[in-house]
Enzyme design. Sequence first.
Site, PDB file in Angstrom:
ATOM      1  N   HIS A  30       0.877  -1.193  -0.087  1.00 44.38           N
ATOM      2  CA  HIS A  30      -0.019   0.113   0.056  1.00 44.38           C
ATOM      3  C   HIS A  30       0.832   1.227   0.044  1.00 44.38           C
ATOM      4  O   HIS A  30       1.853   1.246   0.579  1.00 44.38           O
ATOM      5  CB  HIS A  30      -0.953   0.014   1.427  1.00 44.38           C
ATOM      6  CG  HIS A  30      -1.812  -1.124   1.351  1.00 44.38           C
ATOM      7  ND1 HIS A  30      -2.227  -1.681   2.603  1.00 44.38           N
ATOM      8  CD2 HIS A  30      -2.350  -2.015   0.439  1.00 44.38           C
ATOM      9  CE1 HIS A  30      -2.797  -2.585   2.420  1.00 44.38           C
ATOM     10  NE2 HIS A  30      -3.045  -2.703   1.142  1.00 44.38           N
ATOM     11  N   LYS A  42       6.416   6.849   6.816  1.00 47.04           N
ATOM     12  CA  LYS A  42       5.989   6.025   8.030  1.00 47.04           C
ATOM     13  C   LYS A  42       7.268   5.442   8.927  1.00 47.04           C
ATOM     14  O   LYS A  42       8.334   5.305   8.367  1.00 47.04           O
ATOM     15  CB  LYS A  42       5.367   4.812   7.636  1.00 47.04           C
ATOM     16  CG  LYS A  42       3.944   5.025   6.623  1.00 47.04           C
ATOM     17  CD  LYS A  42       3.310   3.854   6.183  1.00 47.04           C
ATOM     18  CE  LYS A  42       2.152   4.112   5.331  1.00 47.04           C
ATOM     19  NZ  LYS A  42       1.350   3.149   4.583  1.00 47.04           N
ATOM     20  N   TYR A  89       2.066   2.058  13.072  1.00 46.44           N
ATOM     21  CA  TYR A  89       3.051   2.821  12.583  1.00 46.44           C
ATOM     22  C   TYR A  89       2.240   4.350  12.609  1.00 46.44           C
ATOM     23  O   TYR A  89       1.338   4.600  13.094  1.00 46.44           O
ATOM     24  CB  TYR A  89       2.827   2.522  10.925  1.00 46.44           C
ATOM     25  CG  TYR A  89       1.415   2.077  10.559  1.00 46.44           C
ATOM     26  CD1 TYR A  89       0.768   3.067   9.499  1.00 46.44           C
ATOM     27  CD2 TYR A  89       0.742   0.852  10.893  1.00 46.44           C
ATOM     28  CE1 TYR A  89      -0.245   2.757   8.957  1.00 46.44           C
ATOM     29  CE2 TYR A  89      -0.279   0.626  10.150  1.00 46.44           C
ATOM     30  CZ  TYR A  89      -1.080   1.631   9.399  1.00 46.44           C
ATOM     31  OH  TYR A  89      -2.255   1.008   8.624  1.00 46.44           O
ATOM     32  N   ASP A 107      -6.903  -6.159  -1.924  1.00 47.46           N
ATOM     33  CA  ASP A 107      -5.432  -6.252  -2.184  1.00 47.46           C
ATOM     34  C   ASP A 107      -5.053  -7.313  -3.473  1.00 47.46           C
ATOM     35  O   ASP A 107      -4.091  -7.294  -4.015  1.00 47.46           O
ATOM     36  CB  ASP A 107      -4.586  -6.694  -0.857  1.00 47.46           C
ATOM     37  CG  ASP A 107      -4.490  -5.272  -0.052  1.00 47.46           C
ATOM     38  OD1 ASP A 107      -4.773  -4.149  -0.335  1.00 47.46           O
ATOM     39  OD2 ASP A 107      -3.847  -5.813   1.053  1.00 47.46           O
TER      40      ASP A 107
END
Length: 186
Positions: A62, A72, A132, A170
């Site tokens: 992603h 991130k 995250y 996904d």
Amino acid sequence: MNIKKTSIEGCYTITPNVFNDGRGYFFESYNHRKFTAAIGEDVNFIQDNQSFSTRCVLRGLHFQKGEFAQAKLVRVIQGKVLDVTVDIRPDSVSYGVVFAMELSDKNNTQIFMPRGCAHGFVTLSESAIFSYKCDNYYKKDSEAGILYNDPFFNIDWKFPEKELIISEKDLVLPTFKELTEDIIKS
């Protein structure tokens, strides 16, 4: 805090100094001043996210595009995952490079990935809590991804494909080639 460069430009592993005693342990999971000095960039994290996954759950690959791209800082609070970062920045010297590493509650290592990288992970333990920090807010219209089993990257997800648990969303992501063709057309 031990910070090391990875094979991806601007991507780092961060391993804390853990202090153990008879009561348990303590470590500093994030220090803005030390982090900024080590990577040479002032990243302002504004959103924290957490997920829980069971064994064989694969999330990714992603990213967010455009003005909502996100840097991130990821880590595992409980369990163990194989974490994967892919550089998809066309102007980067590490464009198309994959960096994979096991993150766990035992090694306490974190990975910082700059904006312009795709990210995914698969849970290797019975379950995992994944955390995250992001430097930009999530925006649904900007979410995108790359198919997890794209032959261009040949990522070893550590499980037979039939055992992987993957969301419907996904499973229909474009390949890296399809993604780059769309970028060239726009």
